[in-house]
Design a protein around this motif. Sequence first.
Motif, PDB file in Angstrom:
ATOM      1  N   ASN A 107      13.090  24.871  57.601  1.00  0.00           N
ATOM      2  CA  ASN A 107      13.437  24.653  56.208  1.00  0.00           C
ATOM      3  C   ASN A 107      14.856  24.119  56.106  1.00  0.00           C
ATOM      4  OD1 ASN A 107      10.983  25.800  55.772  1.00  0.00           O
ATOM      5  ND2 ASN A 107      11.806  27.806  55.188  1.00  0.00           N
ATOM      6  N   SER A 108      15.112  23.412  55.004  1.00  0.00           N
ATOM      7  CA  SER A 108      16.484  22.977  54.742  1.00  0.00           C
ATOM      8  C   SER A 108      17.318  24.194  54.382  1.00  0.00           C
ATOM      9  CB  SER A 108      16.481  21.954  53.605  1.00  0.00           C
ATOM     10  OG  SER A 108      15.976  22.550  52.428  1.00  0.00           O
ATOM     11  N   PRO A 109      18.648  24.117  54.553  1.00  0.00           N
ATOM     12  CA  PRO A 109      19.483  25.298  54.221  1.00  0.00           C
ATOM     13  C   PRO A 109      19.323  25.737  52.779  1.00  0.00           C
ATOM     14  CG  PRO A 109      20.737  23.685  55.500  1.00  0.00           C
ATOM     15  CD  PRO A 109      19.440  23.020  55.169  1.00  0.00           C
ATOM     16  N   GLU A 110      19.202  24.754  51.852  1.00  0.00           N
ATOM     17  CA  GLU A 110      19.021  25.147  50.460  1.00  0.00           C
ATOM     18  C   GLU A 110      17.689  25.864  50.258  1.00  0.00           C
ATOM     19  OE1 GLU A 110      19.593  22.178  51.539  1.00  0.00           O
ATOM     20  OE2 GLU A 110      21.640  21.619  50.929  1.00  0.00           O
ATOM     21  N   ALA A 111      16.606  25.306  50.869  1.00  0.00           N
ATOM     22  CA  ALA A 111      15.300  25.939  50.727  1.00  0.00           C
ATOM     23  C   ALA A 111      15.263  27.309  51.393  1.00  0.00           C
ATOM     24  CB  ALA A 111      14.212  25.038  51.315  1.00  0.00           C
ATOM     25  N   ALA A 112      15.939  27.434  52.543  1.00  0.00           N
ATOM     26  CA  ALA A 112      15.964  28.726  53.232  1.00  0.00           C
ATOM     27  C   ALA A 112      16.676  29.781  52.405  1.00  0.00           C
ATOM     28  CB  ALA A 112      16.630  28.575  54.605  1.00  0.00           C
ATOM     29  N   ALA A 113      17.767  29.357  51.708  1.00  0.00           N
ATOM     30  CA  ALA A 113      18.477  30.326  50.868  1.00  0.00           C
ATOM     31  C   ALA A 113      17.599  30.784  49.699  1.00  0.00           C
ATOM     32  CB  ALA A 113      19.782  29.692  50.359  1.00  0.00           C
ATOM     33  N   LEU A 114      16.880  29.821  49.086  1.00  0.00           N
ATOM     34  CA  LEU A 114      15.981  30.185  47.994  1.00  0.00           C
ATOM     35  C   LEU A 114      14.850  31.104  48.485  1.00  0.00           C
ATOM     36  CD1 LEU A 114      15.719  26.749  46.125  1.00  0.00           C
ATOM     37  CD2 LEU A 114      17.021  28.768  45.436  1.00  0.00           C
ATOM     38  N   GLN A 115      14.356  30.794  49.688  1.00  0.00           N
ATOM     39  CA  GLN A 115      13.287  31.625  50.252  1.00  0.00           C
ATOM     40  C   GLN A 115      13.757  33.048  50.472  1.00  0.00           C
ATOM     41  OE1 GLN A 115      11.895  30.331  54.074  1.00  0.00           O
ATOM     42  NE2 GLN A 115      10.094  31.685  54.051  1.00  0.00           N
ATOM     43  N   GLN A 116      14.958  33.200  51.017  1.00  0.00           N
ATOM     44  CA  GLN A 116      15.481  34.539  51.274  1.00  0.00           C
ATOM     45  C   GLN A 116      15.689  35.305  49.971  1.00  0.00           C
ATOM     46  OE1 GLN A 116      19.133  34.539  53.480  1.00  0.00           O
ATOM     47  NE2 GLN A 116      19.274  36.773  53.557  1.00  0.00           N
ATOM     48  N   THR A 117      16.171  34.600  48.945  1.00  0.00           N
ATOM     49  CA  THR A 117      16.371  35.259  47.653  1.00  0.00           C
ATOM     50  C   THR A 117      15.039  35.709  47.047  1.00  0.00           C
ATOM     51  OG1 THR A 117      18.328  33.876  47.282  1.00  0.00           O
ATOM     52  CG2 THR A 117      17.370  34.982  45.359  1.00  0.00           C
ATOM     53  N   ALA A 118      14.026  34.836  47.091  1.00  0.00           N
ATOM     54  CA  ALA A 118      12.726  35.168  46.502  1.00  0.00           C
ATOM     55  C   ALA A 118      12.042  36.301  47.254  1.00  0.00           C
ATOM     56  CB  ALA A 118      11.841  33.922  46.480  1.00  0.00           C
ATOM     57  N   VAL A 119      12.124  36.263  48.592  1.00  0.00           N
ATOM     58  CA  VAL A 119      11.466  37.308  49.386  1.00  0.00           C
ATOM     59  C   VAL A 119      12.131  38.654  49.141  1.00  0.00           C
ATOM     60  CG1 VAL A 119      11.008  38.097  51.735  1.00  0.00           C
ATOM     61  CG2 VAL A 119      10.596  35.718  51.123  1.00  0.00           C
ATOM     62  N   GLU A 120      13.477  38.679  49.034  1.00  0.00           N
ATOM     63  CA  GLU A 120      14.156  39.945  48.757  1.00  0.00           C
ATOM     64  C   GLU A 120      13.785  40.484  47.375  1.00  0.00           C
ATOM     65  OE1 GLU A 120      18.276  39.188  49.203  1.00  0.00           O
ATOM     66  OE2 GLU A 120      18.231  39.121  51.402  1.00  0.00           O
ATOM     67  N   ALA A 121      13.635  39.572  46.397  1.00  0.00           N
ATOM     68  CA  ALA A 121      13.248  40.024  45.054  1.00  0.00           C
ATOM     69  C   ALA A 121      11.844  40.616  45.057  1.00  0.00           C
ATOM     70  CB  ALA A 121      13.343  38.856  44.064  1.00  0.00           C
ATOM     71  N   LEU A 122      10.941  39.998  45.788  1.00  0.00           N
ATOM     72  CA  LEU A 122       9.559  40.528  45.867  1.00  0.00           C
ATOM     73  C   LEU A 122       9.525  41.839  46.630  1.00  0.00           C
ATOM     74  CD1 LEU A 122       7.517  37.259  46.549  1.00  0.00           C
ATOM     75  CD2 LEU A 122       7.506  38.632  44.464  1.00  0.00           C
ATOM     76  N   THR A 123      10.341  41.961  47.681  1.00  0.00           N
ATOM     77  CA  THR A 123      10.353  43.194  48.463  1.00  0.00           C
ATOM     78  C   THR A 123      10.867  44.365  47.636  1.00  0.00           C
ATOM     79  OG1 THR A 123      10.736  41.899  50.474  1.00  0.00           O
ATOM     80  CG2 THR A 123      11.177  44.259  50.593  1.00  0.00           C
ATOM     81  N   ASN A 124      11.845  44.094  46.793  1.00  0.00           N
ATOM     82  CA  ASN A 124      12.398  45.152  45.950  1.00  0.00           C
ATOM     83  C   ASN A 124      11.478  45.495  44.778  1.00  0.00           C
ATOM     84  OD1 ASN A 124      14.698  45.233  47.588  1.00  0.00           O
ATOM     85  ND2 ASN A 124      15.763  43.688  46.347  1.00  0.00           N
ATOM     86  N   ALA A 125      10.577  44.568  44.424  1.00  0.00           N
ATOM     87  CA  ALA A 125       9.658  44.828  43.303  1.00  0.00           C
ATOM     88  C   ALA A 125       8.554  45.771  43.748  1.00  0.00           C
ATOM     89  CB  ALA A 125       9.074  43.518  42.788  1.00  0.00           C
ATOM     90  N   ARG A 126       7.959  46.446  42.815  1.00  0.00           N
ATOM     91  CA  ARG A 126       6.908  47.421  43.107  1.00  0.00           C
ATOM     92  C   ARG A 126       5.554  46.718  43.253  1.00  0.00           C
ATOM     93  NH1 ARG A 126       6.146  52.936  42.222  1.00  0.00           N
ATOM     94  NH2 ARG A 126       4.002  53.577  41.807  1.00  0.00           N
ATOM     95  N   GLY A 127       4.874  46.957  44.381  1.00  0.00           N
ATOM     96  CA  GLY A 127       3.533  46.442  44.588  1.00  0.00           C
ATOM     97  C   GLY A 127       3.461  44.968  44.935  1.00  0.00           C
ATOM     98  N   GLN A 128       4.543  44.342  45.408  1.00  0.00           N
ATOM     99  CA  GLN A 128       4.542  42.914  45.719  1.00  0.00           C
ATOM    100  C   GLN A 128       4.865  42.653  47.187  1.00  0.00           C
ATOM    101  OE1 GLN A 128       3.459  40.801  43.648  1.00  0.00           O
ATOM    102  NE2 GLN A 128       3.427  42.116  41.831  1.00  0.00           N
ATOM    103  N   GLN A 129       4.592  43.641  48.072  1.00  0.00           N
ATOM    104  CA  GLN A 129       4.904  43.453  49.480  1.00  0.00           C
ATOM    105  C   GLN A 129       4.021  42.375  50.104  1.00  0.00           C
ATOM    106  OE1 GLN A 129       7.491  44.865  51.113  1.00  0.00           O
ATOM    107  NE2 GLN A 129       6.946  43.440  52.744  1.00  0.00           N
ATOM    108  N   SER A 130       2.739  42.301  49.665  1.00  0.00           N
ATOM    109  CA  SER A 130       1.842  41.269  50.219  1.00  0.00           C
ATOM    110  C   SER A 130       2.343  39.879  49.875  1.00  0.00           C
ATOM    111  CB  SER A 130       0.428  41.470  49.678  1.00  0.00           C
ATOM    112  OG  SER A 130      -0.087  42.712  50.088  1.00  0.00           O
ATOM    113  N   ALA A 131       2.770  39.679  48.623  1.00  0.00           N
ATOM    114  CA  ALA A 131       3.320  38.379  48.238  1.00  0.00           C
ATOM    115  C   ALA A 131       4.602  38.084  49.009  1.00  0.00           C
ATOM    116  CB  ALA A 131       3.583  38.360  46.736  1.00  0.00           C
TER     117      ALA A 131
END
Length: 658
Positions: free
Chosen positions: A532-556
């Motif tokens: 991934n490009s650095p910008e896309a990788a940063a967005l990916q890391q942000t989105a994955v952390e938000a989903l991990t912290n959310a309730r019931g979204q570990q599969s996503a």
Amino acid sequence: MAYQVLARKYRPQRFADVAGQDHVTVTLMNALTQQRIAHGYIFSGHRGIGKTTIARILAMALNCRNVIGSPQRPTAEPCEICESCTEIRAGNAVDVIEIDAATNRGIDEIRELRDAARYAPARDRYKIYILDEAHQITDAAFNALLKTLEEPPEHIVFMMATTQPEDIPQTVRSRCQHFSFHAVKLVDILGELRGIATKEGIDADDAALSLLAEAGDGSMRDALSIMDQAIASAPMHDGRAVLDASQIRELMGTVPNAVFEKILEAVDQNRSAEVMTVANQLLDSGNSPAQLARQCCRYLRNTLIAKIANVGSDGVAADGAAGELLQISADEQRRAGRSAALFTEEELTRFLQIMLRTFDELGYRQEQRFHFELGLLKLVHLRRLLPVEELLSGIPVAPGSGGTQRGISAPKSTSSPAPSTASAAVRTQPVTPAFVLAPAPPRPTPPPHPVLEKPTFSPFQQNTTRAEDISAPAPPIIKPAAAVINIPVEVKLPEPVPTPAAIPIEIETTAPEPAILPSVQADAAPEIATTNSPEAAALQQTAVEALTNARGQQSAADALDEAEWHLDGITLKVQTGVSKTMLPIVVNAEAEKIVRAAIGAGIKLTILPGTAATSEKKKRPAHAGSAQAKATEHPIVQQAQRLFNAEIRSVIDLRDDN
């Protein structure tokens, strides 16, 4: 005097003479005694059971000139000697009008009746209208009669006889007293026929009278009509007609039930040739296939009832409830008991269903003979089927499973001596399965090999073939077993390990890989960007952390963590490895909302399902504790991978707490 048929000659003239309708006669006699006379009556029920007869007797009782309790009339029964009773019995009474509603069914006739009802009777106490086949009257005519029925003059009584009370409007039925007549029992019909035969000087045995009573099918008039016809065709002996059962069967075009008993015995013994021989003899004798199918249905019904009521082959337990259900003679009850002893209740139910369907089909089929023969052959074939309960009872329970886990095993053959009856021999024959599952050996781990940057493919390979599996051995192939092989094989799955919550797993099996021809070279597979490009990788890391912290979204979170993110200006494309069917379930609307909030409102997000190229890629290992990792470590999943050469494509975590 001209000859009168038996149904008219012996028509009841008193309530006590009516057979099988005590619930109606007792109620009407009590109403006469208490002077609780209704202005409208509806008599409904089967044909020929006394509806019009009771209407006439009630008319005689209402207009009888002798008072109830007098020497001439001690009870509510009509006296039968006064002028009114005599005229009503003869059918020429002025104040008792009997109308055929099937002919006078229009609104004009009902208007004339309504106008005439306003006038007082000419001589008797009541003016009585008897409407026979009242359901034939039109709705408009009934509506014209409603007001008269609701508020009639004191001298008017309406009596409506019908075989279809549901066709009479509810507004009319609510204004009348409704009496539902019962079908006359076989015992009552038999008693009436025996008394009439004695009065007429006819020699008739019990078998002949029972056959006439059964032919009446609950209708006294039908039984008397058939008896009239039988007397006319009976031979004379010393000036007296002699009724014989065989002569009555020939007259009615029926066959003895002993024929159907013989057919069921052949079905029990698995003799198709004998069944077809008997059917051929019946049809060649001129019997109608539809009539034979009807008789077979009636015999199967009686046999099924005999089985349910536990009627023995000697007629034991044929009284009480069984006698009420089996409206047949004692000989026929014993015959039904003998046939019922050969089969189970489920088998007799299937037989009756097959013959009922055959009887229905004969009405619109061209070749009725062939369909009737086919119906009889189906009975033999049904006898060869194994019940599901018997098949399941042979499946052993896995040890240590507490009876909840069952293995799967082929039916075992038996070497015990053959039973005495042919039917038992048929049912104990081993069933050879069409296919035998060969036990799958554990799949060997392929040796390590370098990852090919541009793997080569055969044009004969499927799109789902992975590059790293080219050197792996082919999975076991299910081969059809030869007819002589009868090896029971038992395949057992290990006992499942309890998990906190259900984790649906989508498993895709890989078909056996065909051999790669050395002389054919396939085109190189296109390269797919894995970074991934650095910008896309940063967005990916942000989105994955938000989903991990959310309730019931570990599969996503797991699915988007393994996806490829590409940012082109303000357009962000996320190429997942999840199939098109599973993507809306894994990345639901709530998860997509969280991702959009995490990456910002100025970026256009597009989440794509997995394609053939993405499915070919080797997924990164799942991190410890994720749903992907737990599914991979589950023993049943590992067993399924070994048995079916399967791989895990996507995992959905349905647990409340991740």
